[in-house]
Write a protein that holds these residues in place. Structure first.
Motif, PDB file in Angstrom:
ATOM      1  N   THR A 252      28.317 -59.969 121.162  1.00  0.00           N
ATOM      2  CA  THR A 252      29.462 -58.913 121.210  1.00  0.00           C
ATOM      3  C   THR A 252      29.200 -58.161 119.759  1.00  0.00           C
ATOM      4  OG1 THR A 252      30.753 -60.345 122.523  1.00  0.00           O
ATOM      5  CG2 THR A 252      31.851 -58.492 121.638  1.00  0.00           C
ATOM      6  N   LYS A 253      28.316 -58.460 119.016  1.00  0.00           N
ATOM      7  CA  LYS A 253      28.032 -57.747 117.682  1.00  0.00           C
ATOM      8  C   LYS A 253      29.115 -58.124 116.903  1.00  0.00           C
ATOM      9  CE  LYS A 253      25.084 -55.795 120.362  1.00  0.00           C
ATOM     10  NZ  LYS A 253      23.890 -56.705 120.647  1.00  0.00           N
ATOM     11  N   LEU A 254      29.910 -59.356 116.990  1.00  0.00           N
ATOM     12  CA  LEU A 254      30.804 -59.827 115.874  1.00  0.00           C
ATOM     13  C   LEU A 254      30.338 -60.881 115.208  1.00  0.00           C
ATOM     14  CD1 LEU A 254      33.830 -59.565 118.325  1.00  0.00           C
ATOM     15  CD2 LEU A 254      33.204 -57.635 116.908  1.00  0.00           C
ATOM     16  N   ALA A 255      30.743 -60.816 113.525  1.00  0.00           N
ATOM     17  CA  ALA A 255      30.755 -62.021 112.772  1.00  0.00           C
ATOM     18  C   ALA A 255      31.987 -62.312 112.607  1.00  0.00           C
ATOM     19  CB  ALA A 255      29.878 -61.508 111.379  1.00  0.00           C
ATOM     20  N   HIS A 256      32.281 -63.328 113.484  1.00  0.00           N
ATOM     21  CA  HIS A 256      33.760 -63.874 113.453  1.00  0.00           C
ATOM     22  C   HIS A 256      34.026 -65.165 113.370  1.00  0.00           C
ATOM     23  CE1 HIS A 256      33.845 -64.596 118.141  1.00  0.00           C
ATOM     24  NE2 HIS A 256      32.789 -64.245 117.785  1.00  0.00           N
ATOM     25  N   GLY A 257      35.306 -65.577 112.992  1.00  0.00           N
ATOM     26  CA  GLY A 257      35.701 -66.995 113.107  1.00  0.00           C
ATOM     27  C   GLY A 257      36.144 -67.216 114.361  1.00  0.00           C
TER      28      GLY A 257
END
Length: 526
Positions: A58-63
């Protein structure tokens, strides 16, 4: 990063410390980790870097806001720390993005504001910004096409966004710059074992020439994602299934459906999942799903049920209703989830944490995990390799090692599509000056030029149209029809750079067109 130079390293090195199978996030991260600790490291990838799951996120660098809801605090804390390090070490690719949650009931604004304040707190000094409650008017201002009927308020929070396959290419370059050997189109056909049935190496087949090479080493790491089980099968005839593939799909639309610099986050869809609508390379990416599937392939195809689910949800929350005819591209990816402990466990409940499995033969396999925590996963893998295979103890260094291309980018920088190349931008511009014919655009509607194609072939190991248009220049993921339209131009460039003939070129175009049609809805295939 030239493939011929990497192949030569195989002949020059009789024994390696670390052999990694698989060129996705975990494999490439492990190669950077091992090489920076000074181990003789080789990574082999059967097709292209990030060809599978690692280019289809999803192209997210997320927690992981969802993991917070599930009470998986340790995973959230780890991911938030890693998000911060990614933002610092690959600043050309990772950016701070605001997410807006629209609320259609009275309690939602308070509920999510409290939860997201906790999210901010867990991020500590690596926080990207503080969460805030939004009035109805402010929510509409930030998301102009949000469905206003019944809208009460909103909440804004911050997370990271990045370009996944560009990150993979930059990791490969970083590993090589630190002494590793990194090779695509090198398929493992056998595992080598000694008399005690311990794994001591691999046999690879060069997919371009058919030549086989024996590579011997101390620690062999299986980082093949959804293909983990097939390497396990080579390792042992009797093996437990360690991976269950879960499919996630995304639909890509024109920016007019959400003309905003902020992303939309829907915390509860009809089936209880989270859905994102994210601005990415001047398009909107909407996803994802979580569908358990029985078989896996290199080119997974979105099911009609998944497409309908994403479309229906998007239509419910956007005032400009996207239809099937508006889909520019659809891409599906397979998550290598660790097999559930209990029968009948839902994919939502299967932990996203990674697991490292050491077989009796000494083979080290990694299951689960996600892009954001790739660096920590790699650190854990190499630590395990040190303890299992008695490598000299060296501490991990990657938390402060810049990824190839790293430089700070502003919103203004990102208006130029070349921003993803970071410190390589001047060299690409120089290429256009030296060879003016390379200034030609690939497609009239997009800014990509032939210089980027030449750059990807000469410096990023691109070997096929798919490599160029799917993972170096992201056109296939953004607009499949446009990608098909410029496939002949890319084939010409590849044939010229790599010395192939007309027959190869025609075959390449045919193969790519078949593959690219999988990125279009069935009624619009070309």
């Amino acid at each position: 990063m030239k493939r011929s130079q990497e192949l030569a390293k195989i002949q020059e090195t009789p024994n390696w410390d670390v052999i990694i199978i698989g060129g996705g996030a975990s494999g490439l991260g492990s190669a950077v980790d091992a090489a920076t600790r000074g181990y003789k490291t080789i990574l082999v990838e059967a097709v292209d870097f990030a060809k599978g799951t690692s280019s289809r996120s999803t192209k997210l660098a997320h927690g992981g806001v969802r993991y917070l809801e599930q009470g998986d605090f340790s995973l959230v804390i780890e991911a938030l720390k890693e998000r911060g390090l990614m933002t610092k070490n690959a600043a050309h690719l990772v950016r701070n993005l605001s997410f807006v949650i629209p609320n259609y009931n009275w309690w939602g604004g308070y509920f999510y504001t409290i939860g997201l304040k906790l999210y901010d707190l867990l991020a500590g000094r690596l926080s990207l910004g503080s969460s805030q409650y939004l009035s109805k008017a402010k929510t509409i201002e930030l998301l102009p096409t949000i469905e206003q009927k019944g809208l009460r308020n909103g909440v804004i929070y911050h997370d990271g966004q990045f370009d996944d396959s560009r990150m993979a290419i930059n990791l490969a370059q970083t590993a090589i710059e630190n002494g590793a050997c990194i090779l695509n189109y090198a398929k493992v056909t056998h595992l080598l074992k000694d008399k005690a049935h311990k794994v001591i190496g691999v046999v690879i087949e060069d997919q371009e020439t058919g030549t086989k090479h024996e590579i011997k080493g101390k620690a062999i790491i299986n980082a093949t994602g959804v293909f983990t089980n097939s390497i396990m099968k080579m390792n042992d005839k009797v093996y437990k299934k360690y991976i269950v593939p879960s499919q996630g799909i995304h639909l890509v639309f024109d920016k007019s459906f959400l003309p905003s610099n902020d992303a939309l986050m829907i915390p509860k869809t009809s089936d209880g999942r989270v859905l994102f609508a994210v601005p990415w390379h001047d398009k909107i990416v909407i996803g994802t799903t979580d569908t358990l599937i029985k078989s896996h392939s290199l080119e997974p195809i979105a099911t009609e049920k998944e497409i309908e689910f994403v479309l229906e949800t998007a239509q419910r929350f956007l005032s400009k209703k996207p239809t099937r005819a508006d889909v520019l591209a659809v891409f599906a990816g397979l998550r290598p989830l660790a097999a559930p402990e209990k029968e009948g466990q839902n994919t939502k409940e299967v932990s996203r944490s990674h697991k490292i499995i050491v077989s009796e033969t000494g083979l080290i396999s990694i299951t689960g995990g996600k892009w954001t925590t790739y660096r920590k996963i790699a650190e854990d893998i190499i630590n395990k390799a040190i303890s299992v295979h008695n490598l000299p103890k060296v501490a991990c260094k990657t938390d402060h090692i810049a990824i190839h291309g790293n430089q700070t980018t502003t919103a203004l920088d990102r208006e130029n599509h070349l921003y993803i190349y970071g410190t390589d931008i001047p060299a690409i511009l120089q290429l256009q000056e030296n060879e003016p014919e390379l200034k030609e655009k690939l497609h009239p509607d997009y800014d990509y030029t032939l210089a980027e194609v030449a750059w990807s072939i000469r410096n990023e190991m691109a070997r096929s149209i798919d490599d160029v248009l799917a993972r170096r220049v992201r056109l296939l993921f953004l607009d499949a029809r446009a990608a098909i339209a410029c496939s002949e131009k890319v084939a010409d460039a590849l044939a010229k750079e790599l010395g192939y003939d007309e027959t190869w070129k025609e075959n390449q175009i045919a193969v790519f067109k078949t593959l690219a049609n999988g990125f279009l809805l069935k009624e619009f295939r070309l």
